[in-house]
Scaffold this active site. Structure first.
Site, PDB file in Angstrom:
ATOM      1  N   HIS A 161       1.812   6.433   1.291  1.00  0.00           N
ATOM      2  CA  HIS A 161       3.074   5.951   1.858  1.00  0.00           C
ATOM      3  C   HIS A 161       4.253   6.551   1.098  1.00  0.00           C
ATOM      4  CE1 HIS A 161       0.639   2.158   2.986  1.00  0.00           C
ATOM      5  NE2 HIS A 161       0.998   2.708   4.125  1.00  0.00           N
ATOM      6  N   CYS A 248       2.911  -2.969  -2.937  1.00  0.00           N
ATOM      7  CA  CYS A 248       2.077  -3.342  -1.779  1.00  0.00           C
ATOM      8  C   CYS A 248       1.630  -4.791  -1.793  1.00  0.00           C
ATOM      9  CB  CYS A 248       0.813  -2.493  -1.755  1.00  0.00           C
ATOM     10  SG  CYS A 248       1.000  -0.840  -2.384  1.00  0.00           S
TER      11      CYS A 248
HETATM   12  C1  CIR Z   1      -4.677   1.104   2.937  1.00  0.00           C
HETATM   13  O1  CIR Z   1      -5.184   2.223   2.953  1.00  0.00           O
HETATM   14  O2  CIR Z   1      -4.030   0.677   3.880  1.00  0.00           O
HETATM   15  C2  CIR Z   1      -4.867   0.236   1.722  1.00  0.00           C
HETATM   16  N1  CIR Z   1      -6.137   0.508   1.122  1.00  0.00           N
HETATM   17  C3  CIR Z   1      -3.755   0.467   0.729  1.00  0.00           C
HETATM   18  C4  CIR Z   1      -2.428  -0.029   1.199  1.00  0.00           C
HETATM   19  C5  CIR Z   1      -1.366   0.122   0.171  1.00  0.00           C
HETATM   20  N2  CIR Z   1      -0.140  -0.420   0.635  1.00  0.00           N
HETATM   21  C6  CIR Z   1       1.050   0.023   0.277  1.00  0.00           C
HETATM   22  O3  CIR Z   1       1.163   1.045  -0.398  1.00  0.00           O
HETATM   23  N3  CIR Z   1       2.118  -0.591   0.768  1.00  0.00           N
END
Ligand code: CIR
Length: 253
Positions: A161, A248
């Protein structure tokens, strides 16, 4: 924006079965839980009211609540997450946010993860990534422009992201990688460039003038210390294995 609340979700029994691109091995469920508890303890110490949601084992990535919504003073936008396996998570966030904000819900024609949405005052910078597309940015813009926000799309070629690397850390400063440092959209900010082994430290979280930064990135820590803000350093090793980090794990508002 001064935060008074944070929504978090307890990692559940399926933690570690979610999406990842990292080759750091499987997360340890107990250690992840301890790191999550430490994170919550820090949020509480920063005087946030923490709304703790129960685990959702059907959604192994659902403790990364940031991706499901973007909250601003005037409203919250409920996203349509880019990964099909994560789309059901939003239904569990709607009732948690509804008491606090008017909700706008993105359509299934658009894709967006909150992790791509960086808010700095009345400006949004939104990463164009595998999770967030132009249709998502267009829908988001239609929701927020009437409230005086500007939106700028940012091409992202590294990291999951935009906010995996680029975050506002106070004092008109952004963490950026070299790509971000070259981006004219970020020219008005001072930069802390994170690269190579320090790139993960770009995922530093600013809460009401205190920084929370991941353990293990001494060069970035030294640059952050020069900002002269209080800094909390914490171990996020297990969340790094899941491509996640400090931003996150909560929705702040
Ligand atoms: C994903 O791939 O969606 C999750 N394993 C990690 C999400 C991380 N979220 C973020 O950076 N906002």
């Amino acid at each position: 924006m001064t935060f008074t609340h944070a929504i978090v979700r307890l990692p559940g029994s399926s933690t570690g079965q979610g999406l990842t691109t990292s080759d750091l091995g499987a997360p340890d469920e107990q250690v992840a839980r301890a790191q999550f508890d430490t994170y919550v303890k820090h949020l509480l110490a920063l005087r946030l009211s923490v709304i703790m949601l129960p685990p959702e084992p059907a959604y192994p990535d659902s403790h990364f609540v940031e991706d499901t919504a973007v909250v601003m003073p005037e409203l919250a936008v409920i996203t349509h997450p880019g990964a099909p396996s994560r789309r059901g998570e939003v239904d569990t966030i709607v009732p948690a946010l509804a008491p606090y904000r008017k909700l706008a819900r993105m359509s299934p024609n658009a894709r967006m993860d909150g992790g791509d949405v960086l808010m700095v005052g009345k400006r949004f910078f939104i990463g164009l990534t595998e999770r967030t597309d132009a249709a998502g940015i267009a829908e988001f813009t239609a929701f927020v422009a009437p409230h005086g926000y500007s939106v700028q799309a940012i091409e992202v070629s590294a990291g999951l992201h935009l906010k995996s690397i680029v975050n506002y850390v106070g004092r008109n400063t952004l963490t950026v990688n070299e790509e971000g440092a070259r981006n004219p959209a970020f020219a008005g900010f001072d930069h802390i460039v994170v690269s190579g082994e320090e790139e993960y430290a770009g995922n530093t979280l600013l809460i009401n003038n205190t920084l929370i930064t991941p353990l293990g990135y001494p060069r970035t820590l030294a640059r952050l210390q020069a900002l002269d803000l209080p800094i909390i350093v914490m171990d996020t090793s297990e969340f790094k294995k899941m491509d996640g980090g400090l931003t996150c794990l909560s929705l702040r508002f």
